[in-house]
Design an enzyme around this catalytic site. Sequence first.
Site, PDB file in Angstrom:
ATOM      1  CG  HIS A 105      40.812  40.538  44.053  1.00  0.00           C
ATOM      2  ND1 HIS A 105      40.738  39.678  42.990  1.00  0.00           N
ATOM      3  CD2 HIS A 105      39.768  40.221  44.852  1.00  0.00           C
ATOM      4  CE1 HIS A 105      39.687  38.887  43.135  1.00  0.00           C
ATOM      5  NE2 HIS A 105      39.075  39.201  44.258  1.00  0.00           N
ATOM      6  CG  HIS A 109      45.829  45.435  34.732  1.00  0.00           C
ATOM      7  ND1 HIS A 109      44.665  45.109  34.067  1.00  0.00           N
ATOM      8  CD2 HIS A 109      46.386  44.252  35.091  1.00  0.00           C
ATOM      9  CE1 HIS A 109      44.533  43.784  34.036  1.00  0.00           C
ATOM     10  NE2 HIS A 109      45.573  43.243  34.648  1.00  0.00           N
ATOM     11  CD  GLU A 110      49.735  43.498  36.669  1.00  0.00           C
ATOM     12  OE1 GLU A 110      49.423  42.725  37.586  1.00  0.00           O
ATOM     13  OE2 GLU A 110      49.570  43.209  35.465  1.00  0.00           O
ATOM     14  CG  HIS A 166      45.672  41.622  39.353  1.00  0.00           C
ATOM     15  ND1 HIS A 166      44.590  40.790  39.138  1.00  0.00           N
ATOM     16  CD2 HIS A 166      46.218  41.854  38.136  1.00  0.00           C
ATOM     17  CE1 HIS A 166      44.495  40.533  37.827  1.00  0.00           C
ATOM     18  NE2 HIS A 166      45.456  41.177  37.200  1.00  0.00           N
TER      19      HIS A 166
HETATM   20 ZN   LIG Z   1      45.894  41.215  35.131  1.00  0.00          ZN
END
Ligand SMILES: [Zn+2]
Length: 678
Positions: A472, A465-466, A469
Amino acid sequence: MASVNPLLSPSALPYALPDYAAIEPEHYLPAFDEAFRQHRAEVERIVSETAPPTFENTLVALERAGEMLDRVSRTFFTVSSADATAPIQAIEEELAPLLSAHGDAIRLDERLYARVSALHDVRDTLDLDAESLRLLTRTHRELTLAGAGLPPADKRRLVEINTRLSTLTTTFEKHLLADTNELAVHVSDERELEGLAAGERSAAARAAEQRGLDGWLITLPLFTGHPWLASLADRPLRERIMNASRARGGRGGDNDNGATVREIVRLRAERAALLGFPTHAAAVTADQTAGSPEAVAELLRRLAVPASRNAAAEKAERAQVSGIADLAAHDWAFATEQVRATQLDIDTAGLRPWFEAERVLRDGVFAAATALYGITFTERQDLVAYHPGARVFEVFEQDGAGLGLYILDLYTRDTKRGGAWMNSVVVPSELRESAPVVVNNLNVSDPGEGQPTLLTLDEVTTLFHEFGHALHGLFARTRYPHFAGTAVFRDFVEFPSQVNEMWMLAPGVVDNYARHIDTDEPLPTDVIGRLNASGAFDQGFATSEYLAAAWLDLAWHSLSVDEASREIDVAEFERRALEDIGLTEPAVPPRYSTTYFAHIFSGGYSAGYYSYIWSEVLDADTVEWFGENGGLDRAAGERFRRRLLGVGGSKDPLEAYRDFRGRDAAIEPLLRRRGLSG
Ligand SMILES: [Zn+2]
């Protein structure tokens, strides 16, 4: 000692990584002072310009301004979140009012607003490219929403409200922390701890010792349910823990948050009214992809019906399997584990030997990114970050060109705040000729010298998940720093990270990294199959408790000034709100109740807690798209990168989504994933 303050000039290290080895805590405040001074001077030059406003002399100049403040802030806040030693904490406390005063002074400068507005009025005649036009409209909107266009008396009131709110949110947090500590559950008979693992028992013993108590102390997490409720066999103890958790901030006395909540809600409503909005929720959502509180309410209501229906079915099943006829909130997680073991045949704790951290990182997280985007990673032992536990990796494009730095800070420490997150230390922008430096933080327990780190299933999910980010932040290519990296709407920002979670159990990824620490055996395919098939398990509960919290957030922030000025009973308000959306099952309490809902009363998520499910609509739709387009595939990854991740905030996010997907997102994939359709 008359050493040179390294923060006063840009770092000469690769990718402008801050020279943390040379930075001492006492360097920060003088550097902030100088950064504030420079930023004020730069803005003063813009607003006292005698030539009429142009895009170049106003908007571009504004984007160039504050470069030092941005650099010093990012350098500092990276440290204050991940390694907040006592001196760093003291600096942060001193800094908070200075930063907010500095920001208000610039945002509310009427000369600046006049120049930006003059350009905004004639924006269609300026012949601007798309990103520049967006910079003009966004800057104008942000200044307007901050109150720059208000008459002087209203502006003064606005500053008063902002100042009072910053005090109140601190009070909320202080009360909550004190009550959470006070309500920690003390256990003196070890038999009550049946079901807890050895490591958990010793953590509880240490917690008791630190407070000078005998026996064990069970401290409370932020959310309603305690993770140990899943394994504690002693029902009365489970009930004590649940009651303590739910009492926080709402039991009268010095730490009661009721009055604080009411004043926060009233002031937010008043601020919204000053800015021309009927409610705080209207003011917030107007500037998100959702657009209005009605759009949010519609989605939440639509999901609440099937979610509560599924939760009711889950409750009956749990009562039956566990033999607890009057199944209550404190029994839910315990009974769920029994159902999970019989129905899914998954022992999540037994999976850890397959999740050795270094393999998960290199053969899982990194390998998936290489397969999708062609990028590769090399650890740079020669570069140090802010703490020895933070490792630095250089990221390369497929053609070997350097892309940026990725820092991974995996382990928990006393100076690190809870949870997991990503932040940018340097944001990429063409205007500043800068490349990205991003950090991922987790809170994994350090197994100690020479021991391998075996992650839990949840921690593997969190790392993927991290890292979403982080991608991105690494991929966004924008001209203006305003739009760099993850600078997108709050109800959009979780989308790329949620999507990246899809790879952790994907063929070609999981078989690569999930190898037994001792035998190198791959995780059996039937286990992977069961994990993949368990997506909707317990989702009636999970969706309901989340929706209940999101609805409370929306309800509080949908009050007008008049409504918020009445004497409101917090518990009664909460009861009615949950009745209104039909989430009244006592065994499924909200994930956060009002008096300990820090996300919305002291964090940045007021009228925004809905964001997680809002972006999950896009996430689930995208997971289906990858499934239809080759899965872990270089061409599919390239399209996602170019059309979505790479545009950062420089484009309307839903427009970027249409450009990537070929249509708007459909809600059905989310309903299917959570078992809410039909
Ligand atoms: Zn998050």
